[in-house]
Motif scaffolding. Structure first.
Motif, PDB file in Angstrom:
ATOM      1  N   ARG A   1       9.541 -64.882  76.374  1.00  0.00           N
ATOM      2  CA  ARG A   1      10.452 -65.807  77.061  1.00  0.00           C
ATOM      3  C   ARG A   1      10.793 -67.005  76.171  1.00  0.00           C
ATOM      4  N   ALA A   2       9.827 -67.486  75.406  1.00  0.00           N
ATOM      5  CA  ALA A   2      10.044 -68.659  74.550  1.00  0.00           C
ATOM      6  C   ALA A   2      10.899 -68.342  73.327  1.00  0.00           C
ATOM      7  N   LYS A   3      10.787 -67.135  72.783  1.00  0.00           N
ATOM      8  CA  LYS A   3      11.475 -66.757  71.533  1.00  0.00           C
ATOM      9  C   LYS A   3      12.471 -65.629  71.738  1.00  0.00           C
ATOM     10  N   GLN A   4      13.080 -65.581  72.892  1.00  0.00           N
ATOM     11  CA  GLN A   4      13.951 -64.471  73.269  1.00  0.00           C
ATOM     12  C   GLN A   4      15.052 -64.187  72.250  1.00  0.00           C
ATOM     13  N   GLN A   5      15.814 -65.187  71.847  1.00  0.00           N
ATOM     14  CA  GLN A   5      16.929 -64.970  70.920  1.00  0.00           C
ATOM     15  C   GLN A   5      16.436 -64.511  69.548  1.00  0.00           C
ATOM     16  N   GLU A   6      15.341 -65.061  69.093  1.00  0.00           N
ATOM     17  CA  GLU A   6      14.772 -64.666  67.801  1.00  0.00           C
ATOM     18  C   GLU A   6      14.324 -63.203  67.826  1.00  0.00           C
ATOM     19  N   LEU A   7      13.702 -62.802  68.926  1.00  0.00           N
ATOM     20  CA  LEU A   7      13.244 -61.415  69.065  1.00  0.00           C
ATOM     21  C   LEU A   7      14.437 -60.454  69.169  1.00  0.00           C
ATOM     22  N   LEU A   8      15.459 -60.840  69.911  1.00  0.00           N
ATOM     23  CA  LEU A   8      16.653 -59.997  70.006  1.00  0.00           C
ATOM     24  C   LEU A   8      17.331 -59.853  68.643  1.00  0.00           C
ATOM     25  N   SER A   9      17.320 -60.907  67.855  1.00  0.00           N
ATOM     26  CA  SER A   9      17.886 -60.845  66.508  1.00  0.00           C
ATOM     27  C   SER A   9      17.113 -59.846  65.644  1.00  0.00           C
ATOM     28  N   LEU A  10      15.793 -59.872  65.732  1.00  0.00           N
ATOM     29  CA  LEU A  10      14.967 -58.928  64.964  1.00  0.00           C
ATOM     30  C   LEU A  10      15.244 -57.495  65.419  1.00  0.00           C
ATOM     31  N   ILE A  11      15.372 -57.286  66.711  1.00  0.00           N
ATOM     32  CA  ILE A  11      15.647 -55.947  67.256  1.00  0.00           C
ATOM     33  C   ILE A  11      16.996 -55.432  66.745  1.00  0.00           C
ATOM     34  N   HIS A  12      18.022 -56.260  66.790  1.00  0.00           N
ATOM     35  CA  HIS A  12      19.354 -55.836  66.312  1.00  0.00           C
ATOM     36  C   HIS A  12      19.338 -55.593  64.802  1.00  0.00           C
ATOM     37  N   HIS A  13      18.572 -56.384  64.068  1.00  0.00           N
ATOM     38  CA  HIS A  13      18.477 -56.186  62.623  1.00  0.00           C
ATOM     39  C   HIS A  13      17.832 -54.834  62.308  1.00  0.00           C
ATOM     40  N   GLN A  14      16.787 -54.476  63.036  1.00  0.00           N
ATOM     41  CA  GLN A  14      16.137 -53.184  62.822  1.00  0.00           C
ATOM     42  C   GLN A  14      17.086 -52.034  63.157  1.00  0.00           C
ATOM     43  N   GLU A  15      17.888 -52.208  64.194  1.00  0.00           N
ATOM     44  CA  GLU A  15      18.863 -51.172  64.528  1.00  0.00           C
ATOM     45  C   GLU A  15      19.878 -51.007  63.402  1.00  0.00           C
TER      46      GLU A  15
ATOM     47  N   ALA B   1       8.022 -53.538  63.636  1.00  0.00           N
ATOM     48  CA  ALA B   1       8.570 -54.767  63.065  1.00  0.00           C
ATOM     49  C   ALA B   1       8.110 -55.987  63.855  1.00  0.00           C
ATOM     50  N   LEU B   2       8.069 -55.871  65.174  1.00  0.00           N
ATOM     51  CA  LEU B   2       7.583 -56.974  66.004  1.00  0.00           C
ATOM     52  C   LEU B   2       6.126 -57.281  65.699  1.00  0.00           C
ATOM     53  N   GLU B   3       5.318 -56.246  65.572  1.00  0.00           N
ATOM     54  CA  GLU B   3       3.892 -56.442  65.286  1.00  0.00           C
ATOM     55  C   GLU B   3       3.693 -57.072  63.905  1.00  0.00           C
ATOM     56  N   ARG B   4       4.461 -56.631  62.913  1.00  0.00           N
ATOM     57  CA  ARG B   4       4.340 -57.210  61.568  1.00  0.00           C
ATOM     58  C   ARG B   4       4.754 -58.682  61.547  1.00  0.00           C
ATOM     59  N   ALA B   5       5.826 -58.987  62.251  1.00  0.00           N
ATOM     60  CA  ALA B   5       6.373 -60.343  62.206  1.00  0.00           C
ATOM     61  C   ALA B   5       5.616 -61.336  63.087  1.00  0.00           C
ATOM     62  N   TYR B   6       5.145 -60.873  64.257  1.00  0.00           N
ATOM     63  CA  TYR B   6       4.586 -61.813  65.228  1.00  0.00           C
ATOM     64  C   TYR B   6       3.201 -61.441  65.732  1.00  0.00           C
ATOM     65  N   GLU B   7       2.604 -60.397  65.156  1.00  0.00           N
ATOM     66  CA  GLU B   7       1.317 -59.878  65.625  1.00  0.00           C
ATOM     67  C   GLU B   7       1.461 -59.414  67.066  1.00  0.00           C
ATOM     68  N   GLY B   8       0.562 -59.750  67.953  1.00  0.00           N
ATOM     69  CA  GLY B   8       0.646 -59.270  69.327  1.00  0.00           C
ATOM     70  C   GLY B   8       0.008 -57.900  69.478  1.00  0.00           C
ATOM     71  N   ALA B   9       0.118 -57.331  70.665  1.00  0.00           N
ATOM     72  CA  ALA B   9      -0.474 -56.029  70.983  1.00  0.00           C
ATOM     73  C   ALA B   9       0.637 -54.981  71.083  1.00  0.00           C
TER      74      ALA B   9
END
Length: 169
Positions: free
Chosen positions: A90-104, A142-150
């Motif tokens: 919720r806090a980084k929504q636009q940044e995460l969407l940007s990463l998702i579109h870049h991977q696509e 890509a999400l895990e590499r960039a931001y860690e998480g589960a």
């Protein structure tokens, strides 16, 4: 022992390996018969040549057939689903969407059939539906590499589908 001294082993034909070669997991949206080179998708403009779909110029008089990705999109049959949850989303929504579109974009440049079908954003997080399970997995990695998480990835055993979940508090 020299190669010429080794006993001859009868050839079993072309060596195949990996999940993609397993008949039980083949994508039902891919055509069994080979299409003629120059076949063009009327919806997206992808061209079939040399045994695969790629981006190129459609021949004006060439055969037309809807590609598997456009069929999946039309029928709403996702090949992969990526869900992102947590306060971080919720806090980084636009940044995460940007990463998702870049991977696509990276994936789609090489593999014309790997695309985002749709993205739903709500209070719980983000859900991305893709035409190919590998794209959903690539986005999760890509999400895990960039931001860690589960990160959890579940491949359907009898089909061509992956469910990917990424969460960070």
């Amino acid at each position: 022992m020299k190669a010429s001294d080794q006993p001859a082993v009868p050839s079993r034909g072309r060596r195949i390996s990996g999940r993609a070669q397993n008949p039980a997991s083949n994508d039902p949206y891919h055509s069994v018969e080979k299409m003629p080179d120059g076949t063009c998708c009327p919806d997206c403009g992808a061209v079939f040549s040399e045994g695969r779909w790629h981006w190129g110029e459609c021949a004006a008089l060439g055969p037309a057939q809807t590609c598997p990705a456009c069929r999946r999109i039309r029928e709403g049959a996702a090949g992969g689903i990526l869900t992102l949850k947590g306060d971080f989303v919720r806090a980084k929504q636009q940044e995460l969407l940007s990463l998702i579109h870049h991977q696509e974009e990276l994936e789609k440049a090489e593999h014309a059939l790997n695309r985002i079908m749709d993205i739903a954003v709500d209070d719980d997080g983000i859900t991305v539906r893709t035409t190919d399970p590998r794209l959903a997995c690539r986005m999760g990695d890509a999400l895990e590499r960039a931001y860690e998480g589960a990160l959890e990835i579940h491949h359907e055993e009898d089909g061509f589908f992956a469910r990917v979940a990424w969460e960070r508090a």
